[in-house]
Design a protein around this motif. Structure first.
Motif, mmCIF file in Angstrom:
data_model
loop_
_atom_site.group_PDB
_atom_site.id
_atom_site.type_symbol
_atom_site.label_atom_id
_atom_site.label_comp_id
_atom_site.label_asym_id
_atom_site.label_seq_id
_atom_site.Cartn_x
_atom_site.Cartn_y
_atom_site.Cartn_z
ATOM 1 N N LEU A 1 -3.718 0.233 -4.878
ATOM 2 C CA LEU A 1 -4.179 1.336 -5.715
ATOM 3 C C LEU A 1 -3.751 2.671 -5.120
ATOM 4 O O LEU A 1 -3.274 3.557 -5.853
ATOM 5 C CB LEU A 1 -5.705 1.288 -5.865
ATOM 6 N N PHE A 2 -3.891 2.832 -3.815
ATOM 7 C CA PHE A 2 -3.501 4.084 -3.160
ATOM 8 C C PHE A 2 -2.024 4.382 -3.401
ATOM 9 O O PHE A 2 -1.647 5.503 -3.757
ATOM 10 C CB PHE A 2 -3.784 4.024 -1.662
ATOM 11 N N LEU A 3 -1.168 3.377 -3.207
ATOM 12 C CA LEU A 3 0.267 3.591 -3.407
ATOM 13 C C LEU A 3 0.583 3.876 -4.874
ATOM 14 O O LEU A 3 1.369 4.775 -5.185
ATOM 15 C CB LEU A 3 1.053 2.364 -2.926
ATOM 16 N N ILE B 1 2.209 -5.562 -5.528
ATOM 17 C CA ILE B 1 0.848 -5.696 -4.994
ATOM 18 C C ILE B 1 0.487 -7.179 -5.062
ATOM 19 O O ILE B 1 0.100 -7.700 -6.110
ATOM 20 C CB ILE B 1 -0.162 -4.842 -5.781
ATOM 21 N N GLU B 2 0.646 -7.853 -3.955
ATOM 22 C CA GLU B 2 0.504 -9.319 -3.882
ATOM 23 C C GLU B 2 0.098 -9.695 -2.467
ATOM 24 O O GLU B 2 0.767 -9.302 -1.507
ATOM 25 C CB GLU B 2 1.835 -9.981 -4.278
ATOM 26 N N ASP B 3 -1.022 -10.438 -2.305
ATOM 27 C CA ASP B 3 -1.518 -10.743 -0.968
ATOM 28 C C ASP B 3 -0.794 -11.914 -0.304
ATOM 29 O O ASP B 3 -0.901 -12.096 0.910
ATOM 30 C CB ASP B 3 -3.024 -11.009 -1.001
ATOM 31 N N ASP C 1 7.585 -11.183 -0.303
ATOM 32 C CA ASP C 1 8.927 -11.060 0.287
ATOM 33 C C ASP C 1 9.987 -11.688 -0.619
ATOM 34 O O ASP C 1 11.111 -11.168 -0.738
ATOM 35 C CB ASP C 1 8.974 -11.732 1.665
ATOM 36 N N SER C 2 9.630 -12.784 -1.262
ATOM 37 C CA SER C 2 10.558 -13.454 -2.173
ATOM 38 C C SER C 2 10.884 -12.570 -3.376
ATOM 39 O O SER C 2 12.040 -12.494 -3.815
ATOM 40 C CB SER C 2 9.951 -14.779 -2.645
ATOM 41 N N ILE C 3 9.869 -11.870 -3.899
ATOM 42 C CA ILE C 3 10.094 -10.950 -5.024
ATOM 43 C C ILE C 3 10.989 -9.795 -4.579
ATOM 44 O O ILE C 3 11.890 -9.371 -5.311
ATOM 45 C CB ILE C 3 8.755 -10.433 -5.576
ATOM 46 N N CYS C 4 10.762 -9.281 -3.379
ATOM 47 C CA CYS C 4 11.628 -8.212 -2.840
ATOM 48 C C CYS C 4 13.082 -8.655 -2.809
ATOM 49 O O CYS C 4 13.983 -7.910 -3.214
ATOM 50 C CB CYS C 4 11.188 -7.844 -1.424
ATOM 51 N N GLU C 5 13.304 -9.853 -2.310
ATOM 52 C CA GLU C 5 14.662 -10.374 -2.201
ATOM 53 C C GLU C 5 15.284 -10.584 -3.580
ATOM 54 O O GLU C 5 16.449 -10.248 -3.817
ATOM 55 C CB GLU C 5 14.644 -11.708 -1.424
ATOM 56 N N THR C 6 14.481 -11.102 -4.508
ATOM 57 C CA THR C 6 14.967 -11.390 -5.859
ATOM 58 C C THR C 6 15.373 -10.121 -6.599
ATOM 59 O O THR C 6 16.333 -10.110 -7.368
ATOM 60 C CB THR C 6 13.879 -12.136 -6.661
ATOM 61 N N THR C 7 14.639 -9.039 -6.372
ATOM 62 C CA THR C 7 14.832 -7.812 -7.158
ATOM 63 C C THR C 7 15.641 -6.738 -6.442
ATOM 64 O O THR C 7 15.765 -5.626 -6.956
ATOM 65 C CB THR C 7 13.455 -7.217 -7.541
ATOM 66 N N PHE D 1 15.967 -2.854 -7.676
ATOM 67 C CA PHE D 1 14.917 -1.947 -7.226
ATOM 68 C C PHE D 1 14.898 -1.786 -5.713
ATOM 69 O O PHE D 1 15.304 -2.675 -4.964
ATOM 70 C CB PHE D 1 13.538 -2.482 -7.638
ATOM 71 N N GLU D 2 14.342 -0.638 -5.304
ATOM 72 C CA GLU D 2 13.891 -0.455 -3.928
ATOM 73 C C GLU D 2 12.398 -0.741 -3.946
ATOM 74 O O GLU D 2 11.648 -0.076 -4.661
ATOM 75 C CB GLU D 2 14.160 0.979 -3.471
ATOM 76 N N ALA D 3 11.965 -1.730 -3.179
ATOM 77 C CA ALA D 3 10.586 -2.212 -3.294
ATOM 78 C C ALA D 3 9.691 -1.718 -2.161
ATOM 79 O O ALA D 3 10.116 -1.600 -1.015
ATOM 80 C CB ALA D 3 10.566 -3.733 -3.338
ATOM 81 N N GLU D 4 8.435 -1.425 -2.525
ATOM 82 C CA GLU D 4 7.350 -1.181 -1.565
ATOM 83 C C GLU D 4 6.339 -2.306 -1.762
ATOM 84 O O GLU D 4 6.146 -2.798 -2.878
ATOM 85 C CB GLU D 4 6.670 0.165 -1.829
ATOM 86 N N GLN D 5 5.671 -2.715 -0.673
ATOM 87 C CA GLN D 5 4.720 -3.821 -0.742
ATOM 88 C C GLN D 5 3.324 -3.378 -0.338
ATOM 89 O O GLN D 5 3.152 -2.554 0.560
ATOM 90 C CB GLN D 5 5.176 -4.954 0.180
#
Length: 225
Positions: A36-38, A6-8, A14-20, A24-28
């Protein structure tokens, strides 16, 4: 394992997605309300949560989650290094804190430490249920010394059930966790895969541990029929 970011700042997200991506399988989510909904779906293993967000700040998001007894571990991100911000974060239920900008290696080390604390993965990447062993790294399942033939989604379903044993998982939670929020597949696919998983476990008598709660979902229980 699933990570919610959760990052605006889309570049940072996107950088965190690539790093992890190896862990992990990431949702943004890019604002507090969407995040909050997710997070309320309670299907994530870890949440990375920025403090300064549009629509709802990170403290409000986390406070709402903890009031709903959602205990998913949360790493809070902030551009501020003040002790007051950290105290406020920990008071509303944060598990860890990371000050921006941060090094890739530091984020990975903190996530690895959090996963170890969760106990979801052992050092050898194996989780167990009685005599059933799942190797998360190479996606194999072994029972009574025999490798089980599980396709990808069956393996994912069994892993999710083991990590939440003795807790009812709704069909919606299972669907969102394994097929994803944006999947065009029908919800009935959950019943199909649960049935096929039972068939693969029946030879060893382990089908009895997967309980069906009509109208709700499924549970992997310590005791059989």
């Amino acid at each position: 394992m699933k990570l919610l970011i959760i990052e605006d700042d889309k570049y940072l997200s996107d950088s965190i997605c690539e790093t992890t991506k190896e862990m992990f399988e990431a949702e943004q989510a890019f604002d507090g309300e969407e995040g909050l909904f997710l997070a309320e779906q309670n299907i994530f293993d870890v949440i990375i949560l920025d403090i300064m967000l549009p629509s709802m700040n990170g403290y409000e998001v986390l406070s709402n989650l903890r009031k709903q007894n959602i205990t998913t571990p949360v790493i809070m991100l902030t551009a501020k290094d003040g002790i007051d911000d950290k105290i406020q974060g920990f008071k509303v239920g944060a598990d860890d804190y990371l000050v921006k900008p941060f090094h890739r290696e530091e984020l990975l080390l903190r996530l690895e430490a959090m996963v170890r604390r969760l106990g979801n993965l052992l050092k050898e990447n194996v989780i167990t249920f009685k005599d059933l062993k799942l190797n998360i790294k190479n996606k194999t399942a072994e029972l009574d010394g025999e490798l089980l033939k599980l396709n990808g989604k069956q393996f994912d379903l069994l892993e999710y059930l083991i990590n939440n044993k003795n807790a009812i998982l709704t069909k919606e939670q299972i669907f969102d966790r394994i097929w994803g929020f944006e999947s065009d597949t029908s919800m009935t696919v959950v019943e199909v895969y649960a049935s096929n998983l039972r068939k693969n476990l029946k030879k060893h008598g382990y089908d009895q541990f997967i309980k069906t709660y009509r109208g709700l979902g499924y549970m992997l229980a310590d005791s059989g029929d």
